[in-house]
Scaffold this active site. Structure first.
Site, PDB file in Angstrom:
ATOM      1  N   ASP A  19      57.410  45.598  65.377  1.00  0.00           N
ATOM      2  CA  ASP A  19      57.141  45.453  63.948  1.00  0.00           C
ATOM      3  C   ASP A  19      57.455  44.020  63.543  1.00  0.00           C
ATOM      4  O   ASP A  19      58.589  43.562  63.678  1.00  0.00           O
ATOM      5  CB  ASP A  19      58.018  46.426  63.153  1.00  0.00           C
ATOM      6  CG  ASP A  19      57.718  46.403  61.664  1.00  0.00           C
ATOM      7  OD1 ASP A  19      56.820  45.635  61.234  1.00  0.00           O
ATOM      8  OD2 ASP A  19      58.377  47.162  60.917  1.00  0.00           O
TER       9      ASP A  19
ATOM     10  N   GLU B  23      52.930  46.251  64.592  1.00  0.00           N
ATOM     11  CA  GLU B  23      52.937  46.649  63.187  1.00  0.00           C
ATOM     12  C   GLU B  23      53.003  45.419  62.286  1.00  0.00           C
ATOM     13  O   GLU B  23      53.866  44.549  62.462  1.00  0.00           O
ATOM     14  CB  GLU B  23      54.152  47.554  62.972  1.00  0.00           C
ATOM     15  CG  GLU B  23      54.272  48.199  61.614  1.00  0.00           C
ATOM     16  CD  GLU B  23      55.543  49.065  61.562  1.00  0.00           C
ATOM     17  OE1 GLU B  23      56.002  49.543  62.621  1.00  0.00           O
ATOM     18  OE2 GLU B  23      56.075  49.255  60.459  1.00  0.00           O
TER      19      GLU B  23
ATOM     20  N   LYS C 234      61.324  51.103  68.529  1.00  0.00           N
ATOM     21  CA  LYS C 234      60.572  50.075  67.818  1.00  0.00           C
ATOM     22  C   LYS C 234      61.449  48.840  67.698  1.00  0.00           C
ATOM     23  O   LYS C 234      62.583  48.918  67.213  1.00  0.00           O
ATOM     24  CB  LYS C 234      60.183  50.582  66.423  1.00  0.00           C
ATOM     25  CG  LYS C 234      59.427  49.556  65.603  1.00  0.00           C
ATOM     26  CD  LYS C 234      58.814  50.179  64.357  1.00  0.00           C
ATOM     27  CE  LYS C 234      59.705  49.999  63.141  1.00  0.00           C
ATOM     28  NZ  LYS C 234      59.036  50.491  61.922  1.00  0.00           N
ATOM     29  N   LEU C 235      60.919  47.701  68.144  1.00  0.00           N
ATOM     30  CA  LEU C 235      61.655  46.443  68.077  1.00  0.00           C
ATOM     31  C   LEU C 235      61.128  45.603  66.928  1.00  0.00           C
ATOM     32  O   LEU C 235      59.915  45.443  66.771  1.00  0.00           O
ATOM     33  CB  LEU C 235      61.474  45.652  69.380  1.00  0.00           C
ATOM     34  CG  LEU C 235      61.865  46.326  70.696  1.00  0.00           C
ATOM     35  CD1 LEU C 235      61.510  45.407  71.865  1.00  0.00           C
ATOM     36  CD2 LEU C 235      63.353  46.654  70.701  1.00  0.00           C
ATOM     37  N   LYS C 236      62.036  45.047  66.150  1.00  0.00           N
ATOM     38  CA  LYS C 236      61.634  44.072  65.143  1.00  0.00           C
ATOM     39  C   LYS C 236      61.407  42.735  65.831  1.00  0.00           C
ATOM     40  O   LYS C 236      62.255  42.294  66.641  1.00  0.00           O
ATOM     41  CB  LYS C 236      62.732  43.936  64.077  1.00  0.00           C
ATOM     42  CG  LYS C 236      62.964  45.193  63.249  1.00  0.00           C
ATOM     43  CD  LYS C 236      61.854  45.438  62.245  1.00  0.00           C
ATOM     44  CE  LYS C 236      62.219  46.591  61.307  1.00  0.00           C
ATOM     45  NZ  LYS C 236      61.155  46.841  60.298  1.00  0.00           N
TER      46      LYS C 236
ATOM     47  N   LYS D 225      54.622  56.229  55.081  1.00  0.00           N
ATOM     48  CA  LYS D 225      55.903  56.272  54.371  1.00  0.00           C
ATOM     49  C   LYS D 225      55.632  56.941  53.032  1.00  0.00           C
ATOM     50  O   LYS D 225      55.006  56.333  52.151  1.00  0.00           O
ATOM     51  CB  LYS D 225      56.467  54.865  54.180  1.00  0.00           C
ATOM     52  CG  LYS D 225      56.907  54.239  55.508  1.00  0.00           C
ATOM     53  CD  LYS D 225      57.513  52.871  55.343  1.00  0.00           C
ATOM     54  CE  LYS D 225      57.997  52.347  56.708  1.00  0.00           C
ATOM     55  NZ  LYS D 225      58.476  50.950  56.629  1.00  0.00           N
TER      56      LYS D 225
ATOM     57  N   ASP E 147      51.651  48.625  57.554  1.00  0.00           N
ATOM     58  CA  ASP E 147      52.761  49.284  56.880  1.00  0.00           C
ATOM     59  C   ASP E 147      52.854  48.762  55.451  1.00  0.00           C
ATOM     60  O   ASP E 147      52.455  49.448  54.494  1.00  0.00           O
ATOM     61  CB  ASP E 147      54.057  49.026  57.675  1.00  0.00           C
ATOM     62  CG  ASP E 147      55.311  49.520  56.975  1.00  0.00           C
ATOM     63  OD1 ASP E 147      55.196  50.196  55.947  1.00  0.00           O
ATOM     64  OD2 ASP E 147      56.429  49.218  57.456  1.00  0.00           O
TER      65      ASP E 147
ATOM     66  N   ASN F 245      56.725  42.684  60.390  1.00  0.00           N
ATOM     67  CA  ASN F 245      57.012  42.546  58.953  1.00  0.00           C
ATOM     68  C   ASN F 245      56.371  41.293  58.344  1.00  0.00           C
ATOM     69  O   ASN F 245      57.036  40.523  57.648  1.00  0.00           O
ATOM     70  CB  ASN F 245      58.527  42.558  58.687  1.00  0.00           C
ATOM     71  CG  ASN F 245      59.162  43.914  58.962  1.00  0.00           C
ATOM     72  OD1 ASN F 245      59.925  44.057  59.917  1.00  0.00           O
ATOM     73  ND2 ASN F 245      58.842  44.914  58.163  1.00  0.00           N
TER      74      ASN F 245
HETATM   75 MG    MG Z   1      57.316  48.262  59.214  1.00  0.00          MG
END
Ligand code: MG
Length: 422
Positions: free
Chosen positions: A221, A246, A194-196, A295, A271, A223
């Site tokens: 992701d 995400e 998973k890459l931010k 989560k 998320d 954010n």
């Molecule tokens: Mg996340």
């Protein structure tokens, strides 16, 4: 209980945990420790270098007169950028609201540690604190499971097989460094990365990783770092065959996520905003996501997680387990949860030693788990929620602790920690 033949309904099994009233509650300790990240964690929201962890330690006695303890770990981070609860606030909520409520509840039932089914009633004083509540629930459940000699995975009927682990990569300023990091992870056997991403760091780095690893399970992701004005940019990610994107937009804007989801081939996953089973249901109803990042802490604990998993399975929604830079203790709990039916993709289950200087749990010997040569993690099979934090490490790394005693509890005293704030 055979591990492959557990109860068909994990929610039902969980709901009766502790109902036999065999644990007398004596005291609850709160510990705040601080550990360093092995490398700075860069997301679209900033850089993290230290990881505070608030731990709950329930102390009790079984009906055989044996001491029993239970550990809970709070996922709140150092600041409130990711979640409204930060570590300091969560510790305060536990100290001033949730733990006193637990002690009061025990006092009304002859000093018995409340069963997990009684815990949601304790949330009324702090309804907007899922992370603090999840830590309390984890500690109480751990004590009940240990008193019963039962691993969490056995209680929930989770199959005795390893679960695949994915890796998470923060943002890199230099593309060669990103490629080197991903290359190392792929070489180590991680089946998913998973890459931010964020504005200024999306199509370029994602495309570079995809060109070097055409068959890798890859997801991104954001954010919450984009707005709908960036929809064309996000649509350009479609060509990279991602598992999902995400949380591209603000957690409150489900409509924007639904409009993006209707436009992209890439599934949209949420998320940050999924803070309860009801929030998950609303997001799915609106078409704001078609994949759910689970989560347990953010959802408000294991009971909330099991309800979410059951609801998503009924709707055919794929699940994967996300990480919150837990210690090895909470990461072990997540590994068990990820063994439930419905978890379709490798989760954020890489070892805590990959990102923390200290994992809090004594290292166990033995070869790492693999599935078909890919990185996986064992589902814990020790009585309790998982291999617990090492008290010596907790005391050594402690910044603060407090002990709240039951009115009639025999005070054994915490090894290595003084009463009151330290
Ligand atoms: Mg996340």
């Amino acid at each position: 209980m055979p591990v492959d033949a557990g109860p068909a309904d994990p929610e039902a099994a969980w709901s009766v945990l502790g109902g036999d009233g065999r644990v007398a509650l004596e005291a609850v300790e709160l510990h705040r420790v601080e550990v360093g990240f092995r490398r700075p964690v860069r997301t679209s929201r900033g850089v993290h270098r230290r990881r505070p962890l608030v731990l709950v330690r329930v102390l009790g006695t079984t009906d055989h007169g044996e001491a029993v303890e239970g550990w809970g770990e709070c996922a709140a981070l150092a600041d409130s950028a990711y979640d409204p609860e930060d570590a300091e606030g969560a510790a305060s909520t536990l100290e001033h609201v949730l733990v006193p409520s637990l002690l009061a509840s025990a006092a009304t039932s002859g000093g018995c540690l409340p069963p997990v089914a009684a815990l949601p009633a304790l949330r009324s004083g702090a309804p907007e604190a899922p992370l603090a509540y999840a830590a309390l629930e984890m500690a109480v459940a751990d004590a009940h499971l240990r008193a019963a000699g039962l691993p969490l995975a056995d209680l929930l009927g989770i199959p005795d097989r390893p679960v695949l682990a994915g890796a998470v990569v923060g943002r890199y300023e230099v593309e060669e460094e990103l490629l080197a990091r991903v290359g190392d992870l792929v070489a180590a056997g991680y089946p998913r990365v998973k890459l931010k991403i964020g504005p200024g760091g999306d199509v370029g780095p994602v495309g570079a990783v995809r060109r070097h690893h055409p068959d890798l399970l890859l997801q991104v992701d954001a954010n919450e770092s984009y707005t709908e004005a960036d929809a064309d940019r996000l649509a350009a990610l479609d060509e990279f065959g991602l598992l999902c994107i995400e949380q591209p937009f603000d957690r409150r804007d489900l409509g924007a996520h639904a409009r993006l989801a209707s436009r992209l081939r890439t599934p949209v996953c949420l998320d940050e905003g999924l803070s309860s089973p009801a929030a998950v249901a609303t997001a799915l109803d609106l078409g704001a996501c078609s994949v759910v990042c689970v989560k347990p802490a953010r959802l408000g604990g294991i009971a909330a997680t099991l309800a979410t998993v059951a609801a998503c399975r009924r709707r055919g929604v794929p699940l994967w387990i996300g990480g919150m830079f837990e210690s090895a203790y909470a990461r072990g709990v997540n590994a068990a949860v990820a063994g439930l039916p419905g978890f379709a993709w490798p989760g954020d289950l890489g070892p805590a030693s990959d990102y923390l200087d200290e994992t809090l749990v004594a290292t166990r010997r033995g070869a790492p788990a693999t599935v078909g040569g890919l990185v996986a993690v064992e589902v814990p099979r020790v009585p309790g929620m998982g291999p617990p934090p090492d008290l010596e490490a907790v005391v050594r790394l402690g910044r603060w602790s407090v002990r709240l005693a039951a009115p009639d509890g025999a005070d054994r005293g915490p090894p290595g920690a003084a009463d009151g704030a330290v």
